[in-house]
Design an enzyme around this catalytic site. Structure first.
Site, short mmCIF file in Angstrom:
data_model
loop_
_atom_site.label_atom_id
_atom_site.label_comp_id
_atom_site.label_asym_id
_atom_site.label_seq_id
_atom_site.Cartn_x
_atom_site.Cartn_y
_atom_site.Cartn_z
CG HIS A 54 -26.07 -39.51 -54.56
ND1 HIS A 54 -26.40 -38.70 -53.24
CD2 HIS A 54 -26.26 -40.88 -54.11
CE1 HIS A 54 -26.76 -39.66 -52.53
NE2 HIS A 54 -26.91 -40.83 -52.91
CG ASP A 83 -26.47 -35.30 -52.87
OD1 ASP A 83 -26.51 -35.62 -54.28
OD2 ASP A 83 -26.26 -36.31 -52.16
N GLY A 156 -30.25 -46.94 -50.97
CA GLY A 156 -31.79 -47.18 -51.11
C GLY A 156 -32.52 -46.17 -50.16
CG ASN A 157 -32.31 -45.51 -46.06
OD1 ASN A 157 -31.58 -46.71 -45.53
ND2 ASN A 157 -33.57 -45.30 -45.69
CB SER A 158 -29.74 -41.75 -51.26
OG SER A 158 -28.45 -42.14 -50.83
#
Length: 207
Positions: A54, A83, A156-158
């Site tokens: 994503h 993902d 922003g951690n993704s």
């Protein structure tokens, strides 16, 4: 606390600070055109980077390394069911992360998330592994293992790593559920995805 115990705490502090510095070197910033910023992990020293699907599903990708060097990147493979996405950049001899075997994890172990929450690069948050469970999917697997942790995550951690106290990657952070529970894809699932993608990449004659 006795005074004699203080040197041990100092050693622990130093070890954790060194761990943080080492893992931050392996985390990149993934720029997705004008659509946003996420994190990625240097999975291989020859320029292979793992992030979330994503994070890269729209826009033109470029990476910023921890030393502020910016590199173009190509999207090589995605697996929306878990993902995950695999990116290739031209960098060589990059500081690749150490990968742990997530099948050995236990509930209650410490977990540290690294990423760029709200655009703050290389931030660390710590917590515990809250549960090792499974999540249903709409793909061929029908369900996948997941790691749940109370290490705080934010936009922003993704795509960034979840690591153990040895600085080894145990998972890739992907979402927050229930308002405060982070979810990560276990490193064993990620490694299977990377290995399969690289096999296809070489078989099709790209390199």
């Amino acid at each position: 606390m006795m005074i004699g115990e203080m040197p041990y705490l100092t050693v622990l502090d130093d070890c954790l600070a060194e761990l943080a510095q080492n893992i931050q070197r392996t985390v990149v910033t993934v720029h997705n055109g004008r659509f946003g910023v996420g994190a990625g992990i240097l999975w291989r020293a020859d320029g292979w980077v793992v992030t979330n699907n994503h994070v890269v599903r729209r826009g033109r990708i470029r990476l910023t390394l921890a030393n502020d060097e910016t590199l173009p990147a190509d999207l090589v493979a995605v697996d929306p069911e878990v993902d995950l996405a695999l990116i290739k950049t031209s960098g060589q001899d990059l500081p690749a992360a150490k990968i742990a075997d997530s099948r050995r994890l236990r509930v209650g172990q410490m977990a540290i998330a690294v990423g760029h929450p709200w655009g703050q690069r290389g931030m660390l948050t710590a917590g515990l592994i809250s549960a090792l469970s499974r999540a249903k999917t709409r793909g061929r697997r029908q369900e996948i293992p997941i790691i749940r942790t109370d290490a705080r995550l934010a936009p922003g951690n993704s795509g960034g790593p979840l690591i153990n106290v040895l600085g080894e990657v145990i998972g890739v952070n992907t979402m927050v559920i229930g308002g405060d529970q982070g979810v990560a894809i276990p490193s064993q699932v990620v490694e299977e995805f990377v290995t399969g993608a690289l096999s296809d990449f070489h078989t099709e004659g790209f390199i």
